[in-house]
Motif scaffolding. Structure first.
Motif, PDB file in Angstrom:
ATOM      1  N   GLN A 100       2.211  34.177 -27.114  1.00 50.87           N
ATOM      2  CA  GLN A 100       2.344  32.721 -27.075  1.00 50.87           C
ATOM      3  C   GLN A 100       1.056  32.043 -26.620  1.00 50.87           C
ATOM      4  OE1 GLN A 100       6.199  32.864 -24.795  1.00 50.87           O
ATOM      5  NE2 GLN A 100       6.570  31.113 -26.134  1.00 50.87           N
ATOM      6  N   ASN A 131      -1.612  32.411 -29.219  1.00 56.13           N
ATOM      7  CA  ASN A 131      -1.166  31.963 -30.538  1.00 56.13           C
ATOM      8  C   ASN A 131      -1.461  33.020 -31.605  1.00 56.13           C
ATOM      9  OD1 ASN A 131       0.120  30.093 -32.213  1.00 56.13           O
ATOM     10  ND2 ASN A 131      -1.836  29.191 -32.847  1.00 56.13           N
ATOM     11  N   GLU A 187       0.184  36.900 -33.419  1.00 51.63           N
ATOM     12  CA  GLU A 187       1.375  37.722 -33.637  1.00 51.63           C
ATOM     13  C   GLU A 187       1.146  39.094 -33.019  1.00 51.63           C
ATOM     14  OE1 GLU A 187       3.887  35.952 -34.902  1.00 51.63           O
ATOM     15  OE2 GLU A 187       2.383  34.377 -35.020  1.00 51.63           O
ATOM     16  N   SER A 223       6.472  37.035 -31.715  1.00 48.82           N
ATOM     17  CA  SER A 223       5.839  35.938 -32.433  1.00 48.82           C
ATOM     18  C   SER A 223       5.124  34.975 -31.498  1.00 48.82           C
ATOM     19  CB  SER A 223       6.901  35.178 -33.227  1.00 48.82           C
ATOM     20  OG  SER A 223       6.342  34.036 -33.816  1.00 48.82           O
ATOM     21  N   SER A 224       4.085  34.358 -32.029  1.00 48.58           N
ATOM     22  CA  SER A 224       3.356  33.343 -31.270  1.00 48.58           C
ATOM     23  C   SER A 224       4.238  32.126 -30.980  1.00 48.58           C
ATOM     24  CB  SER A 224       2.107  32.905 -32.036  1.00 48.58           C
ATOM     25  OG  SER A 224       2.465  32.377 -33.295  1.00 48.58           O
ATOM     26  N   SER A 225       5.313  31.948 -31.738  1.00 48.55           N
ATOM     27  CA  SER A 225       6.227  30.822 -31.534  1.00 48.55           C
ATOM     28  C   SER A 225       7.172  31.035 -30.350  1.00 48.55           C
ATOM     29  CB  SER A 225       7.071  30.598 -32.793  1.00 48.55           C
ATOM     30  OG  SER A 225       7.971  31.682 -32.966  1.00 48.55           O
ATOM     31  N   GLU A 279       9.532  33.493 -30.401  1.00 51.21           N
ATOM     32  CA  GLU A 279      10.628  34.336 -30.877  1.00 51.21           C
ATOM     33  C   GLU A 279      10.191  35.799 -30.843  1.00 51.21           C
ATOM     34  OE1 GLU A 279      12.501  33.099 -34.531  1.00 51.21           O
ATOM     35  OE2 GLU A 279      11.681  31.096 -34.243  1.00 51.21           O
TER      36      GLU A 279
END
Length: 142
Positions: free
Chosen positions: A38, A41, A43, A107-109, A111
């Motif tokens: 995160q 940013n 993966e 994930s960078s998001s 999730e």
């Protein structure tokens, strides 16, 4: 003699403690890798085999996964005699040395894949669970 032997036995780590500590170490590294994905940013993924687990990062320009070199402490060898069994939300992920990509994606998001990793040695079993949102729990398996 009995008192001395009793103290010596208390000083030796038992199998349950070793497996529990390994599960906690994996969980802490998973949380750190999730946070890094995160904050950077990028993966991230985790590749697990019989000997070790390796935190990886995806290089989109090269379209491949590589070991995350910025914090090598996130990747570790399993302690001697510990067996790892991984189940993800997508399938029963085999723990082999042949997997070309990570079995767990971060994930960078924020999730992440839902997973359950069971570590065992002799009669001691501990589970590490990731819930898909970065929360990781560790608990003994009865």
């Amino acid at each position: 003699m009995g008192t001395v032997l009793g103290f010596a036995l208390l000083a030796l780590p038992n199998q349950d403690t070793a497996v529990r500590d390994e599960a906690r170490r994996f969980a802490q590294n998973m949380q750190s890798a999730h946070d890094a994905a995160q904050s950077l940013n990028r993966e991230f993924g985790v590749f697990i085999n019989r000997e070790e687990y390796v935190v990886t990062v995806y290089l989109p320009t090269e379209r491949k996964w590589v070991a995350y070199e910025d914090d090598k402490s996130l990747s570790q060898s399993w302690r001697s005699g510990i067996t790892a069994t991984l189940t993800t939300d997508n399938n029963d992920a085999s723990v082999t040395n042949d997997t070309p990509q990570p079995q767990i994606l971060l994930s960078s998001s924020g999730e992440a894949d839902v997973y359950q990793l069971t570590l065992s040695k002799d009669n001691s079993r501990w589970q590490v669970r990731g819930d898909g949102f970065g929360r990781v729990t560790v608990e003994p398996v009865p």
